[in-house]
Structures are given as C-alpha cells and as structure tokens.
Scaffold this motif. Structure first.
Motif, PDB file in Angstrom:
ATOM      1  N   UNK A  40       0.839  -1.214   0.000  1.00  0.00           N
ATOM      2  CA  UNK A  40       0.000   0.000   0.000  1.00  0.00           C
ATOM      3  C   UNK A  40       0.871   1.261   0.000  1.00  0.00           C
ATOM      4  N   UNK A  41       1.403   1.598  -1.143  1.00  0.00           N
ATOM      5  CA  UNK A  41       2.326   2.719  -1.266  1.00  0.00           C
ATOM      6  C   UNK A  41       1.547   4.039  -1.304  1.00  0.00           C
ATOM      7  N   UNK A  42       1.926   4.974  -0.441  1.00  0.00           N
ATOM      8  CA  UNK A  42       1.262   6.286  -0.428  1.00  0.00           C
ATOM      9  C   UNK A  42       2.190   7.396  -0.915  1.00  0.00           C
ATOM     10  N   UNK A  43       3.476   7.099  -1.073  1.00  0.00           N
ATOM     11  CA  UNK A  43       4.423   8.083  -1.595  1.00  0.00           C
ATOM     12  C   UNK A  43       5.536   7.345  -2.320  1.00  0.00           C
ATOM     13  N   UNK A  44       5.891   7.845  -3.504  1.00  0.00           N
ATOM     14  CA  UNK A  44       6.941   7.230  -4.317  1.00  0.00           C
ATOM     15  C   UNK A  44       8.074   8.243  -4.467  1.00  0.00           C
ATOM     16  N   UNK A  45       9.225   7.907  -3.963  1.00  0.00           N
ATOM     17  CA  UNK A  45      10.337   8.844  -3.980  1.00  0.00           C
ATOM     18  C   UNK A  45      11.592   8.153  -4.499  1.00  0.00           C
ATOM     19  N   UNK A  46      12.280   8.812  -5.424  1.00  0.00           N
ATOM     20  CA  UNK A  46      13.516   8.276  -5.970  1.00  0.00           C
ATOM     21  C   UNK A  46      14.678   8.996  -5.300  1.00  0.00           C
ATOM     22  N   UNK A  47      15.605   8.227  -4.757  1.00  0.00           N
ATOM     23  CA  UNK A  47      16.744   8.779  -4.028  1.00  0.00           C
ATOM     24  C   UNK A  47      17.870   9.061  -5.006  1.00  0.00           C
ATOM     25  N   UNK A 156      10.231   9.765   6.207  1.00  0.00           N
ATOM     26  CA  UNK A 156       9.191   8.735   6.224  1.00  0.00           C
ATOM     27  C   UNK A 156       8.150   9.020   7.292  1.00  0.00           C
ATOM     28  N   UNK A 157       8.602   9.396   8.487  1.00  0.00           N
ATOM     29  CA  UNK A 157       7.680   9.673   9.586  1.00  0.00           C
ATOM     30  C   UNK A 157       6.799  10.884   9.285  1.00  0.00           C
ATOM     31  N   UNK A 158       7.345  11.890   8.626  1.00  0.00           N
ATOM     32  CA  UNK A 158       6.568  13.071   8.272  1.00  0.00           C
ATOM     33  C   UNK A 158       5.430  12.717   7.314  1.00  0.00           C
ATOM     34  N   UNK A 159       5.700  11.820   6.385  1.00  0.00           N
ATOM     35  CA  UNK A 159       4.693  11.428   5.402  1.00  0.00           C
ATOM     36  C   UNK A 159       3.630  10.528   6.016  1.00  0.00           C
ATOM     37  N   UNK A 160       4.061   9.535   6.788  1.00  0.00           N
ATOM     38  CA  UNK A 160       3.130   8.535   7.307  1.00  0.00           C
ATOM     39  C   UNK A 160       2.461   8.941   8.603  1.00  0.00           C
ATOM     40  N   UNK A 161       3.088   9.831   9.367  1.00  0.00           N
ATOM     41  CA  UNK A 161       2.531  10.170  10.670  1.00  0.00           C
ATOM     42  C   UNK A 161       2.518   8.957  11.570  1.00  0.00           C
ATOM     43  N   UNK A 162       1.443   8.746  12.298  1.00  0.00           N
ATOM     44  CA  UNK A 162       1.366   7.607  13.211  1.00  0.00           C
ATOM     45  C   UNK A 162       0.880   6.338  12.561  1.00  0.00           C
ATOM     46  N   UNK A 163       0.382   6.445  11.326  1.00  0.00           N
ATOM     47  CA  UNK A 163      -0.178   5.257  10.659  1.00  0.00           C
ATOM     48  C   UNK A 163       0.882   4.604   9.781  1.00  0.00           C
ATOM     49  N   UNK A 164       1.492   3.567  10.292  1.00  0.00           N
ATOM     50  CA  UNK A 164       2.543   2.871   9.560  1.00  0.00           C
ATOM     51  C   UNK A 164       2.222   1.385   9.525  1.00  0.00           C
ATOM     52  N   UNK A 165       3.114   0.650   8.889  1.00  0.00           N
ATOM     53  CA  UNK A 165       2.938  -0.796   8.882  1.00  0.00           C
ATOM     54  C   UNK A 165       2.167  -1.256   7.665  1.00  0.00           C
ATOM     55  N   UNK A 166       1.058  -1.966   7.908  1.00  0.00           N
ATOM     56  CA  UNK A 166       0.356  -2.604   6.798  1.00  0.00           C
ATOM     57  C   UNK A 166      -0.451  -1.637   5.944  1.00  0.00           C
ATOM     58  N   UNK A 167      -0.899  -0.536   6.512  1.00  0.00           N
ATOM     59  CA  UNK A 167      -1.845   0.307   5.790  1.00  0.00           C
ATOM     60  C   UNK A 167      -1.198   1.394   4.936  1.00  0.00           C
TER      61      UNK A 167
END
Length: 344
Positions: A40-47, A156-167
């Motif tokens: 469940x990708x919510x952000x796609x970033x190329x390094x 990563x934490x800024x994008x996902x906030x507290x909702x991480x893991x499977x969702x």
C-alpha cells in the motif's frame, strides 16, 4: 538465516542473465509494477545522490512520480559533500519538472567530529558523545545512521505520521546495482520491505555498460564531479577514504577541501586524537570487504589497494604531471595532527 550458496546469498550464486538494454529497462518496470501491486504505497520517492546510477534511475522512474503530493526526487544533503553535486541534482530535478526534497541530518558532520552530539536514547542518553574525531572504518556505521538514515527515517515519519505498517508505506527507489561491486552483488535486493519503508532497486540488474548506454541513448547530462573523482561526492565522511583522496578532492574542489582541512584544525586545537580526515584511528578496527556498510554508500567499504584508482598516477601516465610530482602528491601524511592553519 537466508539460504546461501558457497557462503553467499543464493541470488549471488551466478551473475544475472545477459539482457539487451531494452530488456533491462522492461525488467525494471516489471520490478516497480510488482512492488506497487504488493504494497500500500502512499508516496513514491527516488533517491538521487548525483551519481550515474541514481541519475539513470531517476530518469527511468519519472512516469511513476505523480500519484501523490509526496512523490518526487529526494537528495540527502549530508553537509559534508561537494556543492557542485547538490546543484547538479537541483538542476536535474528542475529540468525534468520533478519536485525535489533536499533532506538534512539533525546532527551535523562537524558536530559529530568535534564530539558535540550527545546520545539521546539508550543507557548513555545525556551522558556520552556518540562519536569523537574523524571516523575510520569503525565509525562509518555512526556516520551513515546520523547523516543519511536519520533524515530518511524522519522524512518517512513526516509522510506517514502515526499510521505505519500494513496500511501505509513509503516507496524509496534506490540505485543499487549488483554490478557495482562484490558487496552490492551479495546484498542488493530488488524489493526489500522494512517497516513503513519499502526499498526497491529497479536497476539492480543493470550492468556498467547498460548504465552508460542508457545515458547515451537518452542524452542525460553528466555530473562533472563523477567524471573528476569517479564518485558522486555527496558524502565525504572519510570513513573509507583512499590514500591521497583529499588531495584529489582539493585539485578539483578546493573549497570543499578547505572546509575539511579547517575542521581538521578545529579538532587538533581541541586535542582530539583522531584529527585527520581519511585516516584510520590508531588501534581502530578494520571492516573487511563484503561487509554491509549502508545501502546508500556505493563506495563503502573501501576497495582493496589493487582496485583503487590513483588519479595522480593516471595523470602522470597521461603526461599531465611529472612522475616525481605524482609520487609526492600520492604519499600519505604521517597522520600526526598539525595545528597549522589550512591554506586558503
């Protein structure tokens, strides 16, 4: 314990199958399609470091970077790199119309070297420095975590906030390739999920020739730093610097070398023992080739002496320097600290 063949991961038992460039590109798109189907990708970033591999990767994945406001290019500005490379990344993002996130570590390289960073967690929280002096091989893990991994985890934490893991997961597209080195061949994975991050290496199967062919076919601009130094120069922590490397840097990028030499003087003035950049501290541990040192460090650990490129010797062979001058420039210093001011 993963399955191994002859002491290596199973995938390293044989080289990847030969492909045409078009077949290699198609395989890259298959890898990206697989990761987008599975997670469940919510952000796609190329390094993008500014090196050849990451530039090729960024061009190849451009079409995937428009699904959310958090998509785009990401460059980790370690604070101890060459400004020309940072500007190359900025110019490339602007030319391709891609948003760019330039991340910065919470703790600066200078503060780490000067012992100003105190542990914030664990048994030494508030009591002990996390590092003191310039790093040798033993200090690379600290430098990697503080200068590269920390800003990426914070992003990563800024994008996902507290909702991480499977969702919700962030996709980091990275330019690791099996053909870069033996270490890469042992450890690179096409898809590698880790908590809220899914690491994906879409060009992991590209050969050196295919990278060069791709750049020629699509007329990609070159970062002159990679031409001069054979590396992107986005991080010069010095953990695995080769003999004479700082002199090579100074030949092309004197401002960067001056910054490093100025930091050497600050460390020496404070009485710090490990006050020379690129020098293994006395009694420091040695990390053998093949050890994982950080997924985004393409030149670590250092190659064996036989595999190093001595630019001064090369220039002597090309008639750009006399043999005597090349030998003088290539000789490593004694490693003793000097309090003399660096030359401007």
């Amino acid at each position: 314990m993963p399955d191994t063949v002859g002491g290596l991961p199973a995938k390293a038992d044989a080289p990847p199958p030969a492909r045409t460039l078009d077949e290699a590109i198609a395989r890259s798109h298959d890898i990206i399609g697989e990761v987008l189907d599975r997670y469940p990708i919510v952000a796609r970033q190329v390094l993008v470091s500014g090196g050849n591999d990451s530039t090729v990767l960024a061009h190849l994945v451009r079409e995937y970077l428009d699904s959310s406001p958090d998509d785009g290019m990401v460059h980790v500005n370690t604070g101890i790199g060459i400004e020309d490379t940072r500007q190359y990344v900025r110019d490339t993002a602007a030319a391709w119309g891609l948003p760019l996130r330039e991340l910065h570590p919470r703790d600066s390289y200078e503060d780490l070297v000067l012992g100003k960073v105190i542990a914030r967690t664990g048994p030494n929280a508030g009591r002990r420095q996390v590092w003191l002096g310039f790093p040798g091989p033993a200090g690379h893990k600290v430098m990697y975590r503080r200068l590269k991994d920390e800003p990426l985890q914070r992003n990563r934490a800024t994008i996902l906030g507290g909702r991480v893991g499977r969702s919700r997961k962030v996709l980091y597209l990275a330019g690791m390739r099996w053909g870069e080195s033996d270490r890469r061949f042992r450890n690179a994975e096409e898809i590698d999920p880790q908590g809220g991050i899914v690491w994906c290496s879409p060009i992991v199967h590209f050969t050196n020739a295919q990278v060069a062919d791709y750049k020629r076919r699509f007329l990609l601009s070159r970062n002159e730093v990679t031409d001069h130094l054979h590396m992107s120069g986005e991080c010069l922590c010095g953990s695995y610097a080769k003999p004479g490397e700082l002199d090579e840097i100074e030949f092309f990028y004197p401002r960067t070398a001056y910054h490093i030499r100025s930091l050497e003087k600050k460390a020496a003035d404070l009485g710090i023992t490990n006050c020379r950049w690129g020098r293994k501290p006395a009694g420091g541990s040695t990390v053998k080739p093949g050890t994982v040192a950080g997924r985004l460090c393409s030149n670590c650990p250092a190659p064996t002496q036989g595999g190093q490129t001595d630019l001064f010797q090369l220039w002597a062979e090309q008639g750009l320097l006399s043999a005597d001058a090349a030998r003088a420039l290539s000789e490593p210093s004694t490693g003793e600290c000097s309090t003399d001011a660096p030359a401007a």
